[in-house]
Scaffold this active site. Sequence first.
Site, short mmCIF file in Angstrom:
data_model
loop_
_atom_site.label_atom_id
_atom_site.label_comp_id
_atom_site.label_asym_id
_atom_site.label_seq_id
_atom_site.Cartn_x
_atom_site.Cartn_y
_atom_site.Cartn_z
N GLU A 14 1.76 12.26 4.40
CA GLU A 14 0.46 12.91 4.22
C GLU A 14 -0.69 12.11 4.85
OE1 GLU A 14 0.14 13.92 0.05
OE2 GLU A 14 1.96 15.11 0.11
N ASN A 57 5.80 12.74 7.44
CA ASN A 57 6.01 13.84 6.51
C ASN A 57 4.68 14.47 6.14
OD1 ASN A 57 7.98 15.21 4.84
ND2 ASN A 57 7.22 14.07 3.07
N HIS A 64 6.07 22.77 0.72
CA HIS A 64 5.56 23.24 -0.58
C HIS A 64 4.78 24.53 -0.29
CE1 HIS A 64 6.79 19.66 -2.69
NE2 HIS A 64 6.08 18.89 -1.89
N GLU A 106 10.75 18.81 1.27
CA GLU A 106 10.31 18.96 -0.14
C GLU A 106 10.14 20.44 -0.53
OE1 GLU A 106 6.93 16.56 -1.10
OE2 GLU A 106 7.51 14.93 0.25
N ASP A 156 9.79 23.96 -1.88
CA ASP A 156 9.72 24.75 -3.10
C ASP A 156 8.66 25.83 -2.82
OD1 ASP A 156 8.08 22.03 -4.98
OD2 ASP A 156 7.27 23.32 -3.39
C1 XIL Z 1 5.11 14.28 -6.71
C2 XIL Z 1 6.14 14.25 -7.83
O1 XIL Z 1 6.95 15.41 -7.76
C3 XIL Z 1 5.43 14.15 -9.16
O2 XIL Z 1 6.39 14.05 -10.21
C4 XIL Z 1 4.50 12.95 -9.18
O3 XIL Z 1 3.78 12.92 -10.38
C5 XIL Z 1 3.53 13.02 -7.98
O4 XIL Z 1 4.26 13.12 -6.76
N1 XIL Z 1 4.15 15.47 -1.86
C6 XIL Z 1 4.94 14.38 -1.89
C7 XIL Z 1 5.66 13.99 -3.13
O5 XIL Z 1 5.21 13.77 -0.84
O6 XIL Z 1 5.90 12.58 -3.22
C8 XIL Z 1 4.92 14.47 -4.35
O7 XIL Z 1 5.78 14.25 -5.47
C9 XIL Z 1 4.59 15.96 -4.22
C10 XIL Z 1 3.71 16.20 -3.02
#
Ligand code: XIL
Length: 351
Positions: A148, A193, A233, A263, A265
Amino acid sequence: MRRRDLMKGGLAIAAQAVLPMASAGAAPQTKIPYGSAVRGDALVDDPDYRAALIEHCNLVVPEGGLKWDTVRPSEDRFEFYEGDKLLAFADQNDMKMRGHTLIWYASMPDWTSSIRGKSATEKALGKHIDTVVGHYKGKLPSWDVINEAIAEKPTKSDYLRPSLWLDNMGKTYIDTAFRRAAAADPSAQLVINEYDIECVDARSKARREALLRVVRDLRDRDAPVHAVGFQGHLKGQLEIDKEGVSSFVAELKAMDVDVLVTELDVIDNLLPADETLRDEAIAGRVTDLLQAVFDVAPPTAILTWGISDKYTWVPMYFTRDDGSLNRPLPLDRNYKVKPLMQVIDRFAGRS
Ligand code: XIL
């Protein structure tokens, strides 16, 4: 037979895995590793969770176990208990584990707020990467090196997210991180990422363009960036920018940069309450994203940010007004397969 056993021949998560091109609209002829983010507490406490991971996954990634706030309780201590525990589980179950994440703006322990200036920051970055990647050298085939890095709403002049790293080192923190990671483990796939780069909205387009600019700069300086991670996401209410994603992947492949989905979802807080309709809409968004990627080149891996709705981060920020529970992941709260799992199985070449 376990669903994941349908995938023979081990896992090819190589820095430059060359996989047959999937023809437009078809699922790939080859197998793509599928995996999930894993919570360390549930791995120990919930046998059904463990069984679901073993049933479906060839690959795991710690949801939090390798972040700074877990690994670095203090400046002089490294705590690998969580990462080692998940790696042991992966080894015992013929899975691979990837690393997440070396350099991020978030999940930073309080002591890091006292790091000041370029040299102290570079020292902290280098020591972390050397030690953590060195600890897992040869054991983790892929790392999220930078997570990020793009500004929330990038502009032409202001496209990187302010952070301890950017504020003290300037944009070269990104090059430095990749070079240190490559030196610590030359065999690992090194990934930048990012999220919110998949959809038709102007912000996603701007974030995709900013990320491409970063990757192009890195490649122009021969920095060892091997792949871009689509976090995936997905906001369920937003259409996937299929053309935009496909041309983005094509630009990356032209620079010899692979892609993976890291990641996945679907944030469903604005989708219909009806579970059947919602699950179908969720499966449709993921189909559109994966098809847009596969139309150019298969990703080197597909991971979801959890495997069951029982353990998801989504309600932390995206609860539904109707009070119904989120359904962002491939299995429901009782580990029942949903349409999203079937989509993943199809694109991973397992059905
Ligand atoms: C999130 C986890 O899922 C949570 O449990 C934690 O509190 C915060 O981080 N992008 C990312 C992940 O790269 O590391 C994050 O994960 C979600 C967003």
